[in-house]
Write a protein that holds these residues in place. Structure first.
Motif, PDB file in Angstrom:
ATOM      1  N   MET A   1     -45.130 -42.198  45.914  1.00 29.82           N
ATOM      2  CA  MET A   1     -45.473 -41.232  46.925  1.00 29.82           C
ATOM      3  C   MET A   1     -45.683 -39.895  46.222  1.00 29.82           C
ATOM      4  SD  MET A   1     -43.406 -39.882  50.322  1.00 29.82           S
ATOM      5  CE  MET A   1     -42.143 -41.042  50.069  1.00 29.82           C
ATOM      6  N   THR A   2     -46.824 -39.296  46.439  1.00 29.96           N
ATOM      7  CA  THR A   2     -47.111 -38.026  45.786  1.00 29.96           C
ATOM      8  C   THR A   2     -46.821 -36.822  46.667  1.00 29.96           C
ATOM      9  OG1 THR A   2     -49.403 -38.118  46.529  1.00 29.96           O
ATOM     10  CG2 THR A   2     -48.900 -39.065  44.372  1.00 29.96           C
ATOM     11  N   GLU A   3     -46.708 -37.040  47.963  1.00 22.81           N
ATOM     12  CA  GLU A   3     -46.505 -35.907  48.859  1.00 22.81           C
ATOM     13  C   GLU A   3     -45.698 -36.334  50.071  1.00 22.81           C
ATOM     14  OE1 GLU A   3     -49.481 -33.442  51.659  1.00 22.81           O
ATOM     15  OE2 GLU A   3     -50.041 -33.504  49.563  1.00 22.81           O
ATOM     16  N   LEU A   4     -44.818 -35.470  50.506  1.00 25.04           N
ATOM     17  CA  LEU A   4     -44.023 -35.708  51.700  1.00 25.04           C
ATOM     18  C   LEU A   4     -44.103 -34.465  52.564  1.00 25.04           C
ATOM     19  CD1 LEU A   4     -41.921 -37.382  53.328  1.00 25.04           C
ATOM     20  CD2 LEU A   4     -40.174 -36.185  52.008  1.00 25.04           C
ATOM     21  N   ARG A   5     -44.375 -34.660  53.836  1.00 24.40           N
ATOM     22  CA  ARG A   5     -44.469 -33.524  54.746  1.00 24.40           C
ATOM     23  C   ARG A   5     -43.618 -33.799  55.976  1.00 24.40           C
ATOM     24  NH1 ARG A   5     -50.160 -32.055  57.338  1.00 24.40           N
ATOM     25  NH2 ARG A   5     -49.472 -33.239  59.122  1.00 24.40           N
ATOM     26  N   VAL A   6     -42.751 -32.871  56.299  1.00 29.84           N
ATOM     27  CA  VAL A   6     -41.961 -32.968  57.519  1.00 29.84           C
ATOM     28  C   VAL A   6     -42.749 -32.260  58.609  1.00 29.84           C
ATOM     29  CG1 VAL A   6     -39.801 -32.332  58.646  1.00 29.84           C
ATOM     30  CG2 VAL A   6     -39.800 -33.006  56.238  1.00 29.84           C
ATOM     31  N   HIS A   7     -42.934 -32.930  59.737  1.00 29.14           N
ATOM     32  CA  HIS A   7     -43.699 -32.329  60.823  1.00 29.14           C
ATOM     33  C   HIS A   7     -43.085 -32.690  62.157  1.00 29.14           C
ATOM     34  CE1 HIS A   7     -45.901 -36.029  62.159  1.00 29.14           C
ATOM     35  NE2 HIS A   7     -45.486 -36.411  60.981  1.00 29.14           N
ATOM     36  N   ASP A   8     -43.493 -31.968  63.173  1.00 31.85           N
ATOM     37  CA  ASP A   8     -43.041 -32.230  64.546  1.00 31.85           C
ATOM     38  C   ASP A   8     -41.530 -32.102  64.705  1.00 31.85           C
ATOM     39  OD1 ASP A   8     -45.667 -32.696  65.232  1.00 31.85           O
ATOM     40  OD2 ASP A   8     -45.508 -34.852  65.034  1.00 31.85           O
ATOM     41  N   LEU A   9     -40.966 -31.055  64.154  1.00 29.17           N
ATOM     42  CA  LEU A   9     -39.540 -30.811  64.290  1.00 29.17           C
ATOM     43  C   LEU A   9     -39.336 -29.392  64.794  1.00 29.17           C
ATOM     44  CD1 LEU A   9     -36.571 -31.698  63.780  1.00 29.17           C
ATOM     45  CD2 LEU A   9     -36.799 -30.666  61.516  1.00 29.17           C
ATOM     46  N   SER A  10     -38.735 -29.259  65.959  1.00 30.22           N
ATOM     47  CA  SER A  10     -38.415 -27.935  66.494  1.00 30.22           C
ATOM     48  C   SER A  10     -36.973 -27.604  66.146  1.00 30.22           C
ATOM     49  CB  SER A  10     -38.568 -27.914  68.020  1.00 30.22           C
ATOM     50  OG  SER A  10     -39.913 -28.072  68.393  1.00 30.22           O
ATOM     51  N   VAL A  11     -36.756 -26.381  65.689  1.00 34.15           N
ATOM     52  CA  VAL A  11     -35.423 -25.914  65.334  1.00 34.15           C
ATOM     53  C   VAL A  11     -35.205 -24.562  66.007  1.00 34.15           C
ATOM     54  CG1 VAL A  11     -33.885 -25.276  63.443  1.00 34.15           C
ATOM     55  CG2 VAL A  11     -35.565 -27.074  63.105  1.00 34.15           C
ATOM     56  N   SER A  12     -34.041 -24.387  66.607  1.00 38.38           N
ATOM     57  CA  SER A  12     -33.733 -23.118  67.264  1.00 38.38           C
ATOM     58  C   SER A  12     -33.554 -22.026  66.223  1.00 38.38           C
ATOM     59  CB  SER A  12     -32.462 -23.255  68.114  1.00 38.38           C
ATOM     60  OG  SER A  12     -31.346 -23.477  67.282  1.00 38.38           O
ATOM     61  N   LEU A  13     -33.599 -20.780  66.659  1.00 42.26           N
ATOM     62  CA  LEU A  13     -33.441 -19.658  65.730  1.00 42.26           C
ATOM     63  C   LEU A  13     -32.098 -19.681  65.006  1.00 42.26           C
ATOM     64  CD1 LEU A  13     -35.059 -16.754  67.759  1.00 42.26           C
ATOM     65  CD2 LEU A  13     -36.004 -17.950  65.785  1.00 42.26           C
ATOM     66  N   ASP A  14     -31.087 -20.303  65.624  1.00 44.88           N
ATOM     67  CA  ASP A  14     -29.789 -20.384  64.958  1.00 44.88           C
ATOM     68  C   ASP A  14     -29.612 -21.694  64.185  1.00 44.88           C
ATOM     69  OD1 ASP A  14     -29.622 -21.865  67.290  1.00 44.88           O
ATOM     70  OD2 ASP A  14     -27.725 -21.019  67.941  1.00 44.88           O
ATOM     71  N   GLY A  15     -30.698 -22.455  64.001  1.00 48.84           N
ATOM     72  CA  GLY A  15     -30.685 -23.594  63.094  1.00 48.84           C
ATOM     73  C   GLY A  15     -30.379 -24.954  63.672  1.00 48.84           C
TER      74      GLY A  15
END
Length: 80
Positions: A1-15
Motif C-alpha cells: 500500500m503506497t497511500e492511506l487516507r482517512v476520510h468521512d470522520l467528524s470530530v468535535s472541537l474538543d476531540g
C-alpha cells in the motif's frame, strides 16, 4: 500500500468522534449524530458541499472495523 487516507470522520472541537454512553441503541453515543449535522444540513455552505463531494473521489476501498456500526469491543464471542 503506497497511500492511506482517512476520510468521512467528524470530530468535535474538543476531540471526540462519538458521544457518551455508546450502546446498540445509540451506536455513536448519546447525541453522537449531531457530529454529522454540519455536512448534511440543507444550510451547508458551498465549501461544505464541495468538501463532501471530493471526499469519495479516488477511493479504491474502505476498510472498516466491527465498531463502525456499533459499540463492539473486546474479544469475539460465539454469538458474533
Amino acid at each position: 500500500m503506497t497511500e492511506l487516507r482517512v476520510h468521512d470522520l467528524s470530530v468535535s472541537l474538543d476531540g471526540y468522534a462519538a458521544g457518551p454512553a455508546q450502546s446498540p441503541a445509540d451506536p455513536l453515543g448519546i447525541g453522537g449524530e449531531r457530529l454529522h449535522d454540519w455536512i448534511f444540513s440543507p444550510d451547508a455552505t458551498e465549501v461544505d458541499r464541495r468538501f463532501r463531494a471530493l471526499g469519495d473521489q479516488d477511493i479504491g476501498a474502505t476498510i472498516m472495523g466491527r465498531n463502525v456500526f456499533g459499540p463492539v469491543r473486546g474479544p469475539w464471542s460465539d454469538e458474533e
